[in-house]
Design an enzyme around this catalytic site. Structure first.
Site, PDB file in Angstrom:
ATOM      1  N   LYS A 144       0.829  -1.229  -0.238  1.00 44.10           N
ATOM      2  CA  LYS A 144       0.242   0.227  -0.243  1.00 44.10           C
ATOM      3  C   LYS A 144       0.813   1.694   0.073  1.00 44.10           C
ATOM      4  O   LYS A 144       1.178   2.155   1.162  1.00 44.10           O
ATOM      5  CB  LYS A 144      -0.945   0.069   1.165  1.00 44.10           C
ATOM      6  CG  LYS A 144      -2.108  -1.484   1.436  1.00 44.10           C
ATOM      7  CD  LYS A 144      -2.627  -1.334   2.647  1.00 44.10           C
ATOM      8  CE  LYS A 144      -4.064  -2.609   2.401  1.00 44.10           C
ATOM      9  NZ  LYS A 144      -4.654  -3.075   3.747  1.00 44.10           N
ATOM     10  N   GLU A 205      -3.385 -16.160   3.373  1.00 47.40           N
ATOM     11  CA  GLU A 205      -4.481 -15.050   4.292  1.00 47.40           C
ATOM     12  C   GLU A 205      -5.597 -16.414   4.393  1.00 47.40           C
ATOM     13  O   GLU A 205      -5.958 -16.132   3.947  1.00 47.40           O
ATOM     14  CB  GLU A 205      -5.031 -13.506   3.481  1.00 47.40           C
ATOM     15  CG  GLU A 205      -5.765 -12.431   4.281  1.00 47.40           C
ATOM     16  CD  GLU A 205      -6.409 -11.927   2.588  1.00 47.40           C
ATOM     17  OE1 GLU A 205      -5.748 -10.908   3.632  1.00 47.40           O
ATOM     18  OE2 GLU A 205      -6.873 -11.814   2.792  1.00 47.40           O
TER      19      GLU A 205
END
Length: 300
Positions: A144, A205
């Protein structure tokens, strides 16, 4: 350690620095700096870069700052008093610059923009690393990042003492919820991933303890726990029993990062390091004309 040698990592290749700086200068200068044209072409100036920030700023981005000036005037002279990784206080003098005044004025904003952003990233990383000191948990960044600034910001994260997660989509497999859904489940996603990458480069994840059990049953060696609460993180650590490296991710802040670290997770990834930035405050101050050295006087 001397402050000029404070950076724990090597800066990115010069070509990467030059590419980013050149793009930033083109964006700012366009067809020419109309205001700097008020200054005589060969007029010289001396200036000081000062830290104006009341926080304990971690300096980062010296190479980008210097490149911005050198791209406009390759004869500019710089003397750094602090280097990447140095901790600065408000009022600290960071660098002295001497060169053609017009060029210095043209490069000033781009140079400071880069320095304030990279120093903000390094400062944030340092604050998170300090917050979990002694727990055994490691702080990492994410993807990010600001567009076109990933390499630079990843460097800044490392200067601040945190670690880099994957650089991009090309250097590690990270199986997220949509990959799991598209592949048909946790076990199938892991099976397919092992066909394209080594186990050490695969992470999956999971969004709940049920998926965690599935990942552990499929012999996952690195698992990201997405948005788990503190009690869930403790249960996840107990369930894994050291069989997999666990990474906590999602809704991490300075207010809760130490509590997260104390659950026993190995890694905490923090998007805020590179996207929730409060720019470091720097100012470039020109010396008064009678303080600037004549053109034929050597620098100090």
């Amino acid at each position: 350690m001397h402050e000029l040698d404070a950076s724990p990592v090597s800066a990115p290749p010069r070509a990467a620095i030059r590419k980013l700086v050149s793009a930033a200068l083109r964006e700012d200068i366009g067809g020419g700096d109309l205001t700097a044209a008020l200054i005589e072409t060969q007029s010289r100036a001396a200036a000081r870069l000062l830290c104006r920030d009341n926080r304990r700023v971690v300096l980062c981005g010296c190479a980008w700052f210097e490149e911005a000036f050198r791209r406009v005037d390759d004869a500019v002279e710089m003397r750094w008093l602090h280097g990447d990784g140095a901790r600065l206080a408000a009022g600290d003098e960071v660098c002295r610059i001497d060169g053609r005044a017009r060029a210095m004025l043209t490069a000033e904003r781009t140079a400071i923009n880069l320095l304030q952003t990279l120093s903000a990233t390094a400062t944030a990383a340092r604050r998170y690393v300090d917050a979990v000191a002694g727990t055994g948990a490691r702080i990492t960044d994410t993807r990010k990042t600001l567009p076109a600034m990933r390499v630079a910001q990843k460097y800044a994260v490392a200067v601040g003492g945190a670690r880099n997660h994957r650089i991009g989509l090309f250097d590690q497999v990270l199986i997220k919820e949509n990959h799991i859904a598209a592949a048909g489940g946790v076990a199938e996603a892991l099976r397919r991933a092992r066909g394209v990458a080594e186990e050490s480069r695969i992470e999956i994840e999971v969004e709940n303890l049920t998926q965690l059990r599935e990942a552990l049953a499929a012999d996952a060696t690195r698992i990201m726990l997405d948005n788990f609460g503190l009690d869930e993180l403790r249960e996840a650590v107990a369930m894994a029993g050291g069989r997999a490296e666990l990474e906590a991710s999602g809704n991490v802040s300075l207010d809760n990062v130490r509590e997260i670290a104390q659950t026993g997770v190995d890694i905490i990834s923090v998007g805020a390091l590179t996207k929730h930035l409060s720019a470091a405050d720097f100012s470039l101050r020109f010396d008064a004309p009678d303080q600037a050295r004549p053109a034929n006087t050597p620098p100090a």
